[in-house]
Design a protein around this motif. Structure first.
Motif, PDB file in Angstrom:
ATOM      1  N   GLY A  20       2.600   3.296  -6.876  1.00  0.00           N
ATOM      2  CA  GLY A  20       2.693   1.411  -5.932  1.00  0.00           C
ATOM      3  C   GLY A  20       2.595   2.034  -4.427  1.00  0.00           C
ATOM      4  O   GLY A  20       3.227   2.323  -3.915  1.00  0.00           O
ATOM      5  N   PHE A  22       2.698  -0.468  -1.480  1.00  0.00           N
ATOM      6  CA  PHE A  22       3.318  -1.875  -1.266  1.00  0.00           C
ATOM      7  C   PHE A  22       2.748  -2.659   0.143  1.00  0.00           C
ATOM      8  O   PHE A  22       3.268  -2.154   1.157  1.00  0.00           O
ATOM      9  N   GLY A 207      -4.672  -4.923  -6.600  1.00  0.00           N
ATOM     10  CA  GLY A 207      -3.822  -5.180  -7.802  1.00  0.00           C
ATOM     11  C   GLY A 207      -2.706  -5.829  -8.039  1.00  0.00           C
ATOM     12  O   GLY A 207      -1.997  -6.097  -9.029  1.00  0.00           O
ATOM     13  N   SER A 208      -3.328  -7.130  -7.559  1.00  0.00           N
ATOM     14  CA  SER A 208      -2.516  -7.968  -7.555  1.00  0.00           C
ATOM     15  C   SER A 208      -2.975  -9.197  -8.666  1.00  0.00           C
ATOM     16  O   SER A 208      -2.308 -10.180  -8.976  1.00  0.00           O
ATOM     17  N   VAL A 228      -1.079  -3.093  -4.152  1.00  0.00           N
ATOM     18  CA  VAL A 228      -0.277  -4.445  -4.088  1.00  0.00           C
ATOM     19  C   VAL A 228      -0.291  -5.472  -3.178  1.00  0.00           C
ATOM     20  O   VAL A 228       0.842  -4.798  -2.365  1.00  0.00           O
ATOM     21  N   ALA A 231       0.319 -10.253  -4.519  1.00  0.00           N
ATOM     22  CA  ALA A 231       1.345 -10.612  -5.138  1.00  0.00           C
ATOM     23  C   ALA A 231       2.260 -10.495  -4.363  1.00  0.00           C
ATOM     24  O   ALA A 231       3.821 -11.737  -5.101  1.00  0.00           O
ATOM     25  N   HIS A 270       5.700  -4.382 -10.708  1.00  0.00           N
ATOM     26  CA  HIS A 270       4.959  -3.277 -10.973  1.00  0.00           C
ATOM     27  C   HIS A 270       5.554  -2.071 -11.152  1.00  0.00           C
ATOM     28  O   HIS A 270       4.787  -0.923 -11.856  1.00  0.00           O
TER      29      HIS A 270
END
Ligand SMILES: [Zn+2]
Length: 280
Positions: A20, A22, A207-208, A228, A231, A270
């Motif tokens: 992930g 972020f 990716g949300s 992400v 999110a 995630h």
């Protein structure tokens, strides 16, 4: 520990999981993300995108990312997301990002190859890695982007990687940026075609709102990094909303802690979904 982007992605690519990445806009986001990664023994990527600089300045965020990475007990890469120009990429490299994304996706193919190649040369000169994008990742708020076939073409992806020498390629397979109105259907067949031709870690943006099934299919078919952003913002906002509604005497410190916890929870969810837990 601060670990090269290339190494983090290579492990994920070989073992069939995704890391992930972020988008962190505050120290609360950084703290929550690192706590989640350490608890679940997962590698992680901290990043900020150029369009986020007005409220999360690159000069403030990157030193915080680096410090957090160095203190962490799991591998962390520090990345520029969606650098829109050569200049921004250089600035990020100078601040210590160990990888940068140059986003030339809106350019014609040849121009994307040329501009990306220039950033690759600069990044490699200082030992950093680079992600580029081919095909157009749509905007969830724009209905035209949902309907048009703007997917990455497999043999173009192969040519692009060969000509530029990028370490990772963001692809468009029906994924969308931002908050979804409806859950998008990813074209996994197209992903498999791209993955069979290109032996390079692929990246999924937006990716949300993707379904859990599609996320898994991505991680198992060459996608080694999943971005992400939205999110984490939604998780923090909901948690603050709830805190303010339920606390008799709200205060700033408790509110900060609420954001850290909400971030940690979202990042943990995630990490498990992408199957990067237990990999560090
Ligand atoms: Zn993106």
């Amino acid at each position: 520990m601060l670990v090269p982007f290339r190494e983090i992605l290579a492990d994920a690519h070989q073992r069939g999981y995704a890391v992930g990445a972020f988008n962190c806009l505050s120290t609360e986001h950084i703290m929550g993300a690192i706590q989640a990664a350490e608890q679940l023994r997962s590698p992680i990527i901290l990043q900020v995108a150029e369009i986020q600089f007005p409220y999360a300045p690159l000069e403030l965020m990157v030193p915080a990312f680096i410090e957090a990475a160095q203190r962490a007990t799991v591998p962390v890469a520090v990345h520029l997301d969606h650098g829109l120009s050569f200049e921004t990429c250089i600035k990020a490299l100078r601040l210590g990002c160990n990888s940068v994304m140059f986003d030339g996706a809106s350019l014609p193919f040849e121009e994307n190859v040329n501009q990306t190649s220039l950033v690759v040369r600069a990044a490699k000169a200082v030992g950093a890695d680079i992600e580029a994008e081919l095909g157009h990742v749509g905007d969830a708020q724009c209905s035209a982007d949902i309907e048009n076939d703007i997917f990455t073409v497999a043999d173009e992806a192969k040519t692009f990687i060969e000509r530029t020498g990028v370490d990772a390629l963001a692809i468009a397979i029906g994924n969308l940026h931002g908050k979804y109105i409806a859950t998008p259907q990813l074209n996994i067949t197209r992903l498999k075609e791209i993955n069979s031709l290109c032996n390079t870690p692929l990246v999924l943006h937006g990716g949300s709102g993707t379904s859990e099934e599609d996320f898994k299919a991505c991680a198992h078919n060459g996608v080694a990094k999943i971005n992400v952003a939205t999110a984490l913002q939604i998780a923090a906002t909901k948690a603050v909303e709830n805190y303010l509604a339920t606390s008799a005497t709200p205060n700033y410190i408790d509110m900060k802690n609420v954001i850290v916890e909400a971030t940690k929870e979202s990042v943990s969810w995630h990490i498990r979904l992408f199957e990067s837990d237990g990999k560090a």
